[in-house]
Motif scaffolding. Sequence first.
Motif, short mmCIF file in Angstrom:
data_model
loop_
_atom_site.label_atom_id
_atom_site.label_comp_id
_atom_site.label_asym_id
_atom_site.label_seq_id
_atom_site.Cartn_x
_atom_site.Cartn_y
_atom_site.Cartn_z
N ASP A 147 51.80 63.07 36.72
CA ASP A 147 51.18 61.95 37.44
C ASP A 147 49.84 61.53 36.84
O ASP A 147 49.26 60.53 37.26
CB ASP A 147 50.97 62.32 38.91
N ALA A 148 49.35 62.29 35.85
CA ALA A 148 48.05 62.01 35.25
C ALA A 148 48.14 60.84 34.28
O ALA A 148 49.23 60.47 33.80
CB ALA A 148 47.53 63.25 34.53
N HIS A 170 53.45 68.42 28.66
CA HIS A 170 52.89 69.56 27.95
C HIS A 170 53.55 69.69 26.59
O HIS A 170 52.89 69.99 25.59
CB HIS A 170 53.13 70.82 28.79
N ALA A 226 41.92 66.93 29.23
CA ALA A 226 42.43 65.82 30.03
C ALA A 226 43.38 66.26 31.13
O ALA A 226 43.56 65.55 32.12
CB ALA A 226 43.14 64.82 29.12
N ALA A 227 44.03 67.41 30.97
CA ALA A 227 45.06 67.84 31.92
C ALA A 227 44.45 68.22 33.27
O ALA A 227 43.50 69.01 33.32
CB ALA A 227 45.83 69.02 31.35
N PRO A 228 45.01 67.70 34.38
CA PRO A 228 44.48 68.01 35.71
C PRO A 228 45.09 69.27 36.31
O PRO A 228 45.38 69.34 37.51
CB PRO A 228 44.87 66.76 36.51
N VAL A 229 45.31 70.27 35.48
CA VAL A 229 45.86 71.56 35.91
C VAL A 229 45.02 72.65 35.26
O VAL A 229 44.30 72.39 34.28
CB VAL A 229 47.34 71.70 35.49
N THR A 267 51.77 67.39 38.93
CA THR A 267 50.38 66.93 38.82
C THR A 267 50.09 66.44 37.41
O THR A 267 49.45 65.39 37.21
CB THR A 267 49.42 68.07 39.20
N LEU A 268 50.58 67.16 36.41
CA LEU A 268 50.38 66.74 35.03
C LEU A 268 51.09 65.42 34.76
O LEU A 268 50.52 64.50 34.16
CB LEU A 268 50.90 67.82 34.08
N THR A 299 43.68 75.36 32.86
CA THR A 299 43.91 75.67 31.46
C THR A 299 42.89 76.73 31.02
O THR A 299 41.89 76.95 31.70
CB THR A 299 43.75 74.41 30.57
#
Length: 247
Positions: free
Chosen positions: A95-96, A151, A43-46, A92-93, A48
Amino acid sequence: MDGNGVEVVIAHSERATLRVGDVFVKVDADQARLDVEVQAMAAAPVPTPQVRWHEPPALALAALPGVALGRLGEPSTASPAAWAAAGAAVRTLHDAPLPPWPGRSRDELASGLAEECEWLLAHDVLPADVVTRNRRLAETALRPWTPVFIHGDLQVDHVFVADDQVTGILDWSEASRGDAHFDLATLTLGHPEHLGDVIAGYGADVDRDLVRAWWSLRCLTNVRWLAEHGYGSPDDFPEVAVLRAQP
């Protein structure tokens, strides 16, 4: 390390991580933690790590390119731009969309803080004035907040960078809904000189006093776990050094 060898990265009674070539295998006694890790990374938009396979109680992840942003207790050789890039990734995380599972409540955090402070005093780990001062500061973090996707364990060595860009973020088993300042505090713990760089990259209002409050809370609540899981004498812990340095 020999490409055919097995390296023990971390091992204690709750979990272990092994490296075999370019693959890291995590074995966890708590299957829920691995489940959260897999779901959070998806799910994280960074960036991984790539999941190679997931067969309970183990999870295999591909190694990330680049190097860790730093290490707790050691000076960071990463540039201010790399720290700012980490701050941008955290924004960014945050704001997800929120993950579907909750995080720890303020009551749970307050109860844990009280218990750990009592342990620190009972075992004479720190002078009473240091514990009291840090507990008073930590309690200011436990105010109402607007939850974001955090996180949850954003230690500086969980963020990998190359050419001043974030190449990946590790260890998502504590991901949840929580206070944005907690992630920022965990990332900059022991590296206060880079807090400004992280905030510049984050690009939003950040209360530095709340970051410092979370430094105290995280350190106060981590010392016993580290001592009981074989990390040495509390006198040598970077967390204890942070508590002593807090005003």
